[in-house]
Design an enzyme around this catalytic site. Structure first.
Site, PDB file in Angstrom:
ATOM      1  N   PHE A 121      50.273 -29.128  50.262  1.00  0.00           N
ATOM      2  CA  PHE A 121      50.182 -31.063  51.301  1.00  0.00           C
ATOM      3  C   PHE A 121      50.776 -30.641  52.445  1.00  0.00           C
ATOM      4  CE2 PHE A 121      54.232 -33.733  52.949  1.00  0.00           C
ATOM      5  CZ  PHE A 121      53.795 -34.237  52.379  1.00  0.00           C
TER       6      PHE A 121
ATOM      7  N   ASP B 296      48.099 -24.977  58.587  1.00  0.00           N
ATOM      8  CA  ASP B 296      49.173 -25.732  57.768  1.00  0.00           C
ATOM      9  C   ASP B 296      50.841 -24.828  58.542  1.00  0.00           C
ATOM     10  OD1 ASP B 296      51.774 -27.933  58.047  1.00  0.00           O
ATOM     11  OD2 ASP B 296      50.075 -29.071  56.116  1.00  0.00           O
TER      12      ASP B 296
ATOM     13  N   LYS C  25      58.289 -30.495  62.381  1.00  0.00           N
ATOM     14  CA  LYS C  25      59.309 -30.340  61.760  1.00  0.00           C
ATOM     15  C   LYS C  25      60.288 -29.273  62.590  1.00  0.00           C
ATOM     16  CE  LYS C  25      58.347 -30.806  56.917  1.00  0.00           C
ATOM     17  NZ  LYS C  25      59.329 -31.703  56.514  1.00  0.00           N
TER      18      LYS C  25
HETATM   19  C1  LIG Z   1      52.850 -28.140  55.074  1.00  0.00           C
HETATM   20  C2  LIG Z   1      53.319 -29.410  55.742  1.00  0.00           C
HETATM   21  N1  LIG Z   1      52.362 -30.221  55.945  1.00  0.00           N
HETATM   22  C3  LIG Z   1      52.362 -32.217  57.072  1.00  0.00           C
HETATM   23  C4  LIG Z   1      53.663 -32.025  56.338  1.00  0.00           C
HETATM   24  C5  LIG Z   1      54.210 -33.566  56.856  1.00  0.00           C
HETATM   25  O1  LIG Z   1      54.897 -33.574  57.940  1.00  0.00           O
HETATM   26  P1  LIG Z   1      55.618 -35.154  58.712  1.00  0.00           P
HETATM   27  O2  LIG Z   1      56.317 -35.483  57.399  1.00  0.00           O
HETATM   28  O3  LIG Z   1      56.141 -34.597  59.574  1.00  0.00           O
HETATM   29  O4  LIG Z   1      54.020 -35.791  58.850  1.00  0.00           O
HETATM   30  C6  LIG Z   1      54.543 -31.814  55.585  1.00  0.00           C
HETATM   31  C7  LIG Z   1      56.318 -32.747  55.375  1.00  0.00           C
HETATM   32  O5  LIG Z   1      57.044 -31.419  54.478  1.00  0.00           O
HETATM   33  C8  LIG Z   1      54.837 -29.648  55.090  1.00  0.00           C
HETATM   34  O6  LIG Z   1      55.474 -29.414  54.479  1.00  0.00           O
END
Ligand SMILES: Cc1ncc(COP(=O)(O)O)c(C=O)c1O
Length: 403
Positions: A136, A221, A250
């Protein structure tokens, strides 16, 4: 104006389906709803509230900056952004920082940078981005396409091309599709939304080696794993792998929306003036808060404390499981933990979440089969014990209801 949950359905786009309660106040790892009911927060706003709610360091930084300067845009730089970037560079492999407002935006920047780097360094044929099933990376169209859950990216017309997916923790499946046309591999070192699944160290090492062999960039990520969540500032520090690009959001702002992309000077040089940008990215308020969060989180006491709290969580979940036999395993790192439901309770994660809220403890799910815990990194032993007592009651209710 009296505000009710019913208003959500009257005035909001229905892409979310929030719980019936509306929290109005938070302090540390406790929150209170409109009726004054108290909840212990093991969810932390989905791995965001790393210092709990209204931590004095964050409140002070925000109010101090709010009385100085709110916003400039990137036509001008600002002191909090430069200070935060310097601290991130000093604390990591990175030499350059780009600020965004969210995890998705940080990832969007990383993917665009990788494509631009490949084009300028290796030519038009090097465009392929490889990512992992169940990964994700956010909800912009590029990042959601790179994410490995087609249900999230289907139904919006033609997707950005040049993206393929392979199996997580399976090096052979990556090796089979990787070649010199691969421009980047994007990976979560521990899949969060995909079920709290840590990448094996050998697998991550192998991914790094394949990227080296094919001149591809490795993008970690760390939006969910980063900023102390796993017991080091970033999770890559606990592996033998250093990425080329790392994204973070986050917990970075502890609840204030901010994201960042970190990389080396040589790669960063490909985002020349005008190639990418954001009105709010690097906003002084967000950066001032993130700097204050970093000053607290990036200390041996807090990072070591994450490992200690991990053990408290594991012990408490093991005890619940000994009594009720609901989990097949507890996995994850630091305070990003997943309790996978055993066969009898597969598909019922939401029942546990709902029962938990009714008993006064907020938890998360990761898919339908895993309960997820991403509490404050400084949650107290008392809050953990009381929260677990409430969770135990919730588990007992779900077990009884499924007899
Ligand atoms: C690993 C990862 N990358 C990206 C995101 C996306 O972040 P945002 O919701 O701040 O756009 C999330 C959100 O859950 C995530 O867990």
């Amino acid at each position: 104006m009296s505000v009710t949950r019913a208003m959500f359905d009257e005035v909001m786009v229905p892409n979310y389906n929030p719980a019936n309660i509306i929290p109005v106040r938070g302090e540390g790892s406790r929150i209170w709803d409109q009726e004054g009911r108290e909840y212990i927060d093991f969810a932390g706003g989905i791995a965001v509230s790393c210092l709990g709610h209204c931590h004095p360091a964050m409140v002070n930084a925000l109010t101090e900056q709010a009385n100085k300067l709110w916003h400039l845009s990137n036509v001008l730089t600002n002191e909090p952004a430069l200070r935060l970037a310097k601290k991130l560079v000093d604390a990591t492999f990175a030499e350059r920082v780009y600020f965004a407002n969210s995890g998705a935006e940080a990832n969007e920047a990383a993917l665009k940078l990788a494509r631009r780097w490949a084009l300028e360094e290796h030519g038009e044929d090097k465009q392929e981005i490889i990512a992992f099933h169940k990964g994700f990376h956010g909800r912009t169209f590029f990042t959601v396409t790179v994410g490995g859950q087609p249900a999230y990216s289907d139904g919006f017309g033609p997707k950005p091309g040049g993206v393929s997916h392979v199996e997580f923790n399976n090096l052979a499946s990556l090796e089979a599709v990787m070649n010199d046309r691969t421009c980047a591999v994007m990976i979560e070192p521990l899949q969060g939304e995909g079920g709290v699944v840590p990448g094996d160290d050998d697998f991550l090492k192998g991914v790094r080696e394949l990227c080296n062999r094919h001149n591809a960039l490795l993008i970690f990520d760390e939006v969910q794993t980063g900023f102390g969540r796993t017991g080091s500032l970033y999770a890559y520090e606990q592996t033998s792998v250093v990425p080329d690009i790392l994204t973070t959001a986050k917990a970075l702002g502890g609840g204030f929306p901010i994201g960042a992309m970190l990389t080396t000077q040589a790669i960063a040089a490909h985002l020349k003036p005008g190639t990418h940008g954001s009105t709010y990215g690097g906003n002084p308020l967000g950066c001032a808060v993130a700097e204050a969060v970093m000053d607290v989180v990036n200390t041996p006491e807090v990072l070591h404390g994450v490992k200690e709290r991990e053990q408290w969580f594991r012990d408490a979940l093991t005890k619940i499981n000994e009594k009720y036999d609901v989990f097949s395993e507890v996995r994850g790192r630091g305070l990003l933990l997943g309790a996978a439901l055993n066969d009898k309770f597969k598909g019922k994660a939401r029942e546990f979440l709902t029962a938990g809220a009714e008993e006064g403890v907020m938890i998360l799910v990761a898919g339908m089969d895993v309960l997820r815990f991403t509490p404050s990194l400084v949650i107290s032993d008392t809050d953990i014990q009381q929260g677990m007592a409430r969770l135990e009651k919730a588990v007992a209710r779900v077990v009884a209801a499924n007899q």
